[in-house]
Design a protein around this motif. Structure first.
Motif, PDB file in Angstrom:
ATOM      1  N   ALA A  52       0.870  -1.191   0.000  1.00 43.71           N
ATOM      2  CA  ALA A  52       0.000   0.000   0.000  1.00 43.71           C
ATOM      3  C   ALA A  52       0.900   1.233   0.000  1.00 43.71           C
ATOM      4  O   ALA A  52       1.391   1.670   1.044  1.00 43.71           O
ATOM      5  CB  ALA A  52      -0.920  -0.017   1.220  1.00 43.71           C
ATOM      6  N   LYS A  54       0.612   4.319  -0.163  1.00 44.99           N
ATOM      7  CA  LYS A  54       0.322   5.503   0.650  1.00 44.99           C
ATOM      8  C   LYS A  54       1.082   5.488   1.974  1.00 44.99           C
ATOM      9  O   LYS A  54       1.342   6.524   2.555  1.00 44.99           O
ATOM     10  CB  LYS A  54      -1.187   5.616   0.921  1.00 44.99           C
ATOM     11  N   ASN A  94      -7.051   1.310  -6.281  1.00 40.65           N
ATOM     12  CA  ASN A  94      -8.195   1.421  -5.386  1.00 40.65           C
ATOM     13  C   ASN A  94      -8.748   2.830  -5.352  1.00 40.65           C
ATOM     14  O   ASN A  94      -8.197   3.729  -5.970  1.00 40.65           O
ATOM     15  CB  ASN A  94      -7.713   1.107  -3.962  1.00 40.65           C
ATOM     16  N   HIS A 183     -12.737  -7.762  -3.395  1.00 44.76           N
ATOM     17  CA  HIS A 183     -11.765  -6.991  -2.617  1.00 44.76           C
ATOM     18  C   HIS A 183     -12.383  -6.626  -1.270  1.00 44.76           C
ATOM     19  O   HIS A 183     -13.533  -6.170  -1.209  1.00 44.76           O
ATOM     20  CB  HIS A 183     -11.408  -5.709  -3.376  1.00 44.76           C
ATOM     21  N   HIS A 185     -11.251  -4.611   2.345  1.00 41.46           N
ATOM     22  CA  HIS A 185     -10.262  -3.936   3.216  1.00 41.46           C
ATOM     23  C   HIS A 185     -11.048  -3.371   4.398  1.00 41.46           C
ATOM     24  O   HIS A 185     -11.886  -2.497   4.235  1.00 41.46           O
ATOM     25  CB  HIS A 185      -9.538  -2.829   2.458  1.00 41.46           C
ATOM     26  N   GLY A 187     -10.008  -1.831   7.216  1.00 39.29           N
ATOM     27  CA  GLY A 187      -9.579  -0.598   7.876  1.00 39.29           C
ATOM     28  C   GLY A 187      -8.094  -0.706   8.129  1.00 39.29           C
ATOM     29  O   GLY A 187      -7.460  -1.669   7.707  1.00 39.29           O
ATOM     30  N   GLY A 189      -4.704  -0.373  10.897  1.00 41.47           N
ATOM     31  CA  GLY A 189      -4.316  -0.412  12.309  1.00 41.47           C
ATOM     32  C   GLY A 189      -5.205  -1.321  13.134  1.00 41.47           C
ATOM     33  O   GLY A 189      -5.498  -1.028  14.300  1.00 41.47           O
ATOM     34  N   GLY A 220      -5.285  -4.715   3.394  1.00 36.86           N
ATOM     35  CA  GLY A 220      -4.212  -4.578   4.387  1.00 36.86           C
ATOM     36  C   GLY A 220      -4.861  -4.440   5.750  1.00 36.86           C
ATOM     37  O   GLY A 220      -5.817  -5.156   6.054  1.00 36.86           O
ATOM     38  N   PHE A 222      -3.207  -4.720   8.745  1.00 40.80           N
ATOM     39  CA  PHE A 222      -2.574  -5.480   9.828  1.00 40.80           C
ATOM     40  C   PHE A 222      -1.889  -4.532  10.806  1.00 40.80           C
ATOM     41  O   PHE A 222      -0.872  -3.913  10.480  1.00 40.80           O
ATOM     42  CB  PHE A 222      -1.547  -6.464   9.249  1.00 40.80           C
ATOM     43  N   GLU A 249      -2.621  -6.448   0.714  1.00 38.10           N
ATOM     44  CA  GLU A 249      -2.131  -5.087   0.482  1.00 38.10           C
ATOM     45  C   GLU A 249      -1.605  -4.457   1.767  1.00 38.10           C
ATOM     46  O   GLU A 249      -2.129  -3.448   2.231  1.00 38.10           O
ATOM     47  CB  GLU A 249      -3.281  -4.205  -0.026  1.00 38.10           C
ATOM     48  N   GLY A 251       0.425  -2.218   4.307  1.00 38.92           N
ATOM     49  CA  GLY A 251       1.166  -0.958   4.286  1.00 38.92           C
ATOM     50  C   GLY A 251       1.904  -0.828   5.602  1.00 38.92           C
ATOM     51  O   GLY A 251       3.088  -1.131   5.736  1.00 38.92           O
ATOM     52  N   TYR A 345       2.860   6.137   7.054  1.00 38.52           N
ATOM     53  CA  TYR A 345       1.972   7.311   7.140  1.00 38.52           C
ATOM     54  C   TYR A 345       2.634   8.440   7.928  1.00 38.52           C
ATOM     55  O   TYR A 345       1.960   9.194   8.629  1.00 38.52           O
ATOM     56  CB  TYR A 345       0.612   6.931   7.760  1.00 38.52           C
TER      57      TYR A 345
HETATM   58  C1  PLP Z   1      -7.654  -0.333   0.121  1.00 37.31           C
HETATM   59  C2  PLP Z   1      -6.518  -0.300   1.073  1.00 37.31           C
HETATM   60  N1  PLP Z   1      -5.636  -1.306   1.048  1.00 37.31           N
HETATM   61  C3  PLP Z   1      -4.586  -1.326   1.890  1.00 37.31           C
HETATM   62  C4  PLP Z   1      -4.385  -0.311   2.809  1.00 37.31           C
HETATM   63  C5  PLP Z   1      -3.213  -0.406   3.736  1.00 37.31           C
HETATM   64  O1  PLP Z   1      -3.596  -0.489   5.055  1.00 37.31           O
HETATM   65  P1  PLP Z   1      -2.484  -0.743   6.175  1.00 37.31           P
HETATM   66  O2  PLP Z   1      -1.445   0.295   6.000  1.00 37.31           O
HETATM   67  O3  PLP Z   1      -3.215  -0.596   7.445  1.00 37.31           O
HETATM   68  O4  PLP Z   1      -1.956  -2.123   5.961  1.00 37.31           O
HETATM   69  C6  PLP Z   1      -5.288   0.743   2.867  1.00 37.31           C
HETATM   70  C7  PLP Z   1      -5.094   1.809   3.862  1.00 37.31           C
HETATM   71  O5  PLP Z   1      -5.880   2.631   4.129  1.00 37.31           O
HETATM   72  C8  PLP Z   1      -6.379   0.756   1.962  1.00 37.31           C
HETATM   73  O6  PLP Z   1      -7.267   1.747   1.980  1.00 37.31           O
END
Ligand code: PLP
Length: 376
Positions: A52, A54, A94, A183, A185, A187, A189, A220, A222, A249, A251, A345
């Motif tokens: 991920a 971001k 996404n 798909h 996801h 949330g 944390g 993601g 985790f 996914e 992050g 982040y």
């Molecule tokens: C669609 C999607 N996938 C994966 C992630 C990654 O989440 P994380 O960083 O908690 O693993 C996010 C984070 O907001 C997300 O929106």
């Protein structure tokens, strides 16, 4: 939260970096990143991983080298992923809003695109004809995390509620898209395995209505304290039920522990509280303000005397406080401390408010430092 221990050699290297680079800066221990990647692979040996982006775009080249694809949420992130040499099939796109001009940029090389709503479906089918897609399910569960991070709650703006999914699937197929699968996801944390297991149970119940699928992308989310053990077997059961491959996914879990934010202290100030005044604040590190996140703090100096401090940044905002009630040695002007678990982040959310320059990002590979490029 478990307070991590920094590798003593990394800690030594950090002290040296302080002589060469202006604070605040982010510093990443690439040896920890490799360990985290290995731990994820070990927990989920059959899964395919998409980082991920971001969480930490600057580390993408290193993470690609570890064999990960990328999860992107904007045209910019898709460009970044293509820019480091990932193929469209290695990128999952996404997000609830993909504008026509963003979609048009990838007409000739569409990534695997996640359909988030009816309007998204229509736009994607118009601009990315025949693209490979996944359908995002909103599992409508009371996932336990900060409200800003709980994308799997029914009231969030993400995905399609389970009861609407069979119709959504027929519509996507009818418009000529190649549906690879679903798909999910929940949330970000999340620290309770139960939340994930409940999410997988939602997909389990949907199996009869949606039929076999090639891919289940379980997202993601985790958290750093989440036990991964119970999730692997549950994922494999789900994969068997659907005849699907599992995609993930991650992050935060991959990059958070590798990173620290290094900042210097420019004053001790007493109002009705006692503050340390830092050169890092909300513009470099938004998580404490945005999510109430608490990051462990490690001083890079020593002193006989200790006191309890709130740690404030340089902005003219009473909200610019990165931690409260932290017991620390009393510093001298210019001494430094680090916020731990800041690799996810952190830098990616830094903002130019107050004309603040982006903090530098440095990577340590066990022998030396490299300044990471944020832009390609
Ligand atoms: C669609 C999607 N996938 C994966 C992630 C990654 O989440 P994380 O960083 O908690 O693993 C996010 C984070 O907001 C997300 O929106």
């Amino acid at each position: 939260m478990n307070t991590p221990h920094l590798n003593p050699r990394f800690l030594e290297a950090l002290k040296q970096a302080l002589d060469g680079f202006p604070t605040p800066f982010y510093a990443y221990d690439l040896t920890v990143l490799e360990e985290e990647a290995e731990a994820l692979r070990k927990a989920f040996p059959k899964a395919r991983f998409f980082f991920a982006l971001k969480a930490n775009p600057a580390l993408l080249p290193q993470i690609k080298a570890l064999g990960f694809g990328a999860e992107a949420v904007s045209a910019g992130e898709v460009e970044r992923a293509l820019g480091v040499g990932l193929s469209p099939e290695e990128i999952v796109w996404n997000g609830p809003v993909k504008t026509p001009w963003a979609l048009q940029r990838f007409q000739d090389r569409p990534p695997v695109t996640v359909l988030d709503s009816e309007a998204d479906l229509l736009r994607v089918s118009r601009h990315l004809k025949g693209a490979q897609v996944l359908l995002r399910v909103n599992p409508d569960l009371p996932v336990r995390t900060h409200g800003h991070l709980a994308t799997g709650r029914g009231e969030s703006q993400f995905g399609v509620l389970p009861q609407k999914l069979p119709g959504f699937l027929r519509r996507a197929e009818g418009l000529g898209l190649l549906v690879l699968g679903l798909h999910l996801h929940l949330g970000s944390g999340l620290d309770r395995a139960e939340d994930f297991l409940e999410g997988y149970a939602v997909l389990q119940r949907l199996r009869t209505a949606v039929g076999p699928q090639r891919v289940l992308n379980l997202g993601g989310g985790f958290g750093l304290d989440l036990p991964l053990g119970p999730l692997g077997p549950a994922m494999e059961d789900l994969a068997r039920l659907y005849g699907a491959k599992i995609w993930l996914e991650p992050g935060r879990r991959l990059v958070a522990g590798s990173g620290v934010l290094v900042t210097r202290i420019w004053g001790v100030k007493r109002t009705r509280k006692t503050y340390l005044l830092l050169d890092a604040g909300m513009t470099s590190f938004l998580r404490p303000l945005l999510y109430g996140a608490r990051h462990p703090v490690l001083p890079l100096y020593q002193s006989e005397k200790e006191a309890v401090f709130d740690l404030a940044g340089p902005a003219c905002e009473a909200a610019d406080v990165l931690a409260r009630g932290v017991r620390l040695p009393v510093p001298k002007e210019g001494e430094a401390l680090v916020f731990l678990l800041a690799g996810a982040y952190g830098a990616s959310m830094a903002m130019p408010y107050l004309d603040t320059p982006r903090p530098l990002e440095l990577a340590w590979d066990g022998s030396g430092w490299r300044v990471l490029d944020f832009c390609y």
